[in-house]
Design an enzyme around this catalytic site. Structure first.
Site, PDB file in Angstrom:
ATOM      1  N   LYS A 111       0.820  -1.216   0.000  1.00  6.61           N
ATOM      2  CA  LYS A 111       0.000   0.000   0.000  1.00  6.61           C
ATOM      3  C   LYS A 111       0.850   1.262   0.000  1.00  6.61           C
ATOM      4  O   LYS A 111       0.516   2.249  -0.652  1.00  6.61           O
ATOM      5  CB  LYS A 111      -0.943   0.014   1.211  1.00  6.61           C
ATOM      6  N   LYS A 192      -8.866 -10.033  -7.865  1.00  4.80           N
ATOM      7  CA  LYS A 192      -9.916 -10.194  -6.857  1.00  4.80           C
ATOM      8  C   LYS A 192     -11.018  -9.137  -7.023  1.00  4.80           C
ATOM      9  O   LYS A 192     -10.710  -7.978  -7.288  1.00  4.80           O
ATOM     10  CB  LYS A 192      -9.259  -9.986  -5.482  1.00  4.80           C
ATOM     11  N   LYS A 195     -14.135  -4.120  -3.152  1.00  7.77           N
ATOM     12  CA  LYS A 195     -15.096  -3.046  -2.931  1.00  7.77           C
ATOM     13  C   LYS A 195     -14.491  -1.676  -3.256  1.00  7.77           C
ATOM     14  O   LYS A 195     -15.200  -0.710  -3.423  1.00  7.77           O
ATOM     15  CB  LYS A 195     -15.687  -3.090  -1.513  1.00  7.77           C
TER      16      LYS A 195
END
Ligand code: LTN
Length: 326
Positions: A111, A192, A195
């Site tokens: 990240k 994947k 959201k």
């Protein structure tokens, strides 16, 4: 009865991947374990959030958990920020975690590599997660494989603390479902379904309306072979649709393949879409009952009171052992 604890970040609206891979599993566990389910809202501000959206989403997500079949009589349901002990214990655990150890977390490395301005919270987040778990002596933490390293950190911190200060925390284990249902993005089935993905066409949200669900599934990326069988590497798109179908229908992949063996891709998509729509309609009907009802507040208040009381005991034991306070 063993205690199970899990949290789902309110960092995006919930998707069918969250339902199939997470909520549905948790629902199975609720009869086997003493289950704690919480909204780790403090975790989501490690990255930029719009405060109004975040705030609304917390309540929405709780209502969706309930609508998906999480039974408030079998689970303790609460919001992380409503229990101040999470952050307090986290500080003490931070002081018992090595910098090098925290630096090895691969999620942080991934990240933080994406932008220059990441917060210190993004770095210390796995320790807050350890606090979430250790505060309640959870035995088992069901999560995706991406969180396994964080649960291991929680274990290491617990073992170290127990050694240094005497038996204090239960050492948790991660619980990774053997037949994990990993739902992939409809537009890029090698990735994947997420959201927070940018292309919303590849993601089905639990609150999507019927026509967009149908559109998204009908335009799912597949291959040109026009033969239906399960092979994740050769046919990621078709395999993904088979996975979605079989998990919602609660049948095996083999049974799903068998059911569709004489279908073409268009017919397959149409039927998968219908199954998803039926499921979502049911979830949305229940959701609409919860979202405007005070029952949610009653459930969250009960959860808040219970976990605050439990956490207070644990925290007082900890500060005494560490030598803090009077
Ligand atoms: N980091 C997790 C969410 C999370 C969690 C937890 C899960 C925060 N605290 C404690 C299990 C137990 C995630 O991003 N999926």
């Amino acid at each position: 009865m063993k205690r199970l604890l899990t949290g789902l970040q309110p960092s995006g609206d919930l998707t069918i991947a969250n339902y199939i891979g997470g909520i549905k599993m948790t629902q199975k566990y609720q009869d086997e374990y003493e289950s704690f389910i919480f909204v780790p809202d403090m975790h989501s501000i490690t990255v930029e959030q719009d405060s109004k959206t975040l705030h609304e989403r917390i309540r929405k997500n709780v209502c969706l958990y309930l609508a998906c079949g999480i039974d408030p009589n079998k689970n303790t349901i609460y919001i992380q920020s409503e229990n101040l002990y999470h952050a307090n214990l986290s500080w003490i655990l931070e002081c018992n975690t090595y910098f090098g150890e925290a630096s090895r977390m691969t999620q942080f490395k991934d990240k933080s590599a994406k932008g220059k301005n990441f917060s210190v919270g993004l770095f210390t987040y796995p320790i807050l997660m350890a606090s979430d778990i250790l505060l309640y002596d959870a035995d088992l933490v069901p999560t995706g494989i991406d969180q396994k390293q964080h649960v291991e950190l929680a274990r290491d911190i617990a073992i170290r603390f127990n050694k240094k200060y005497g038996d204090t925390f239960t050492v948790p284990d991660s619980l990774i479902p053997k037949v994990g249902y990993k739902i992939m993005d409809l537009q890029d089935p090698t990735k994947k379904m997420s959201k927070s993905s940018e292309n919303k066409k590849g993601t089905i949200f639990l609150l999507d309306d019927t026509s967009s669900v149908r559109k998204k599934i009908m335009s799912a990326v597949t291959d040109s072979e026009n033969k239906i069988y399960y092979d994740v590497d050769k046919k990621p798109g078709i395999s993904n649709l088979l996975t979605i179908y079989s998990s919602i229908k609660d049948i095996s992949i083999d049974n799903a393949v068998n059911h569709f063996k004489d279908y073409n891709y268009g017919e397959l998509k149409k039927e998968v879409a219908q199954v998803v729509i039926d499921k979502l309609t049911d979830i949305q009907n229940k959701y609409n009952e919860y979202i405007n009802s005070s029952i949610v507040d009653e459930i969250l208040d009960a959860g808040k009171n219970k976990v605050n009381e439990m956490a207070k005991k644990k925290y007082e034991d900890v500060i005494k052992k560490v030598g803090l306070g009077r």
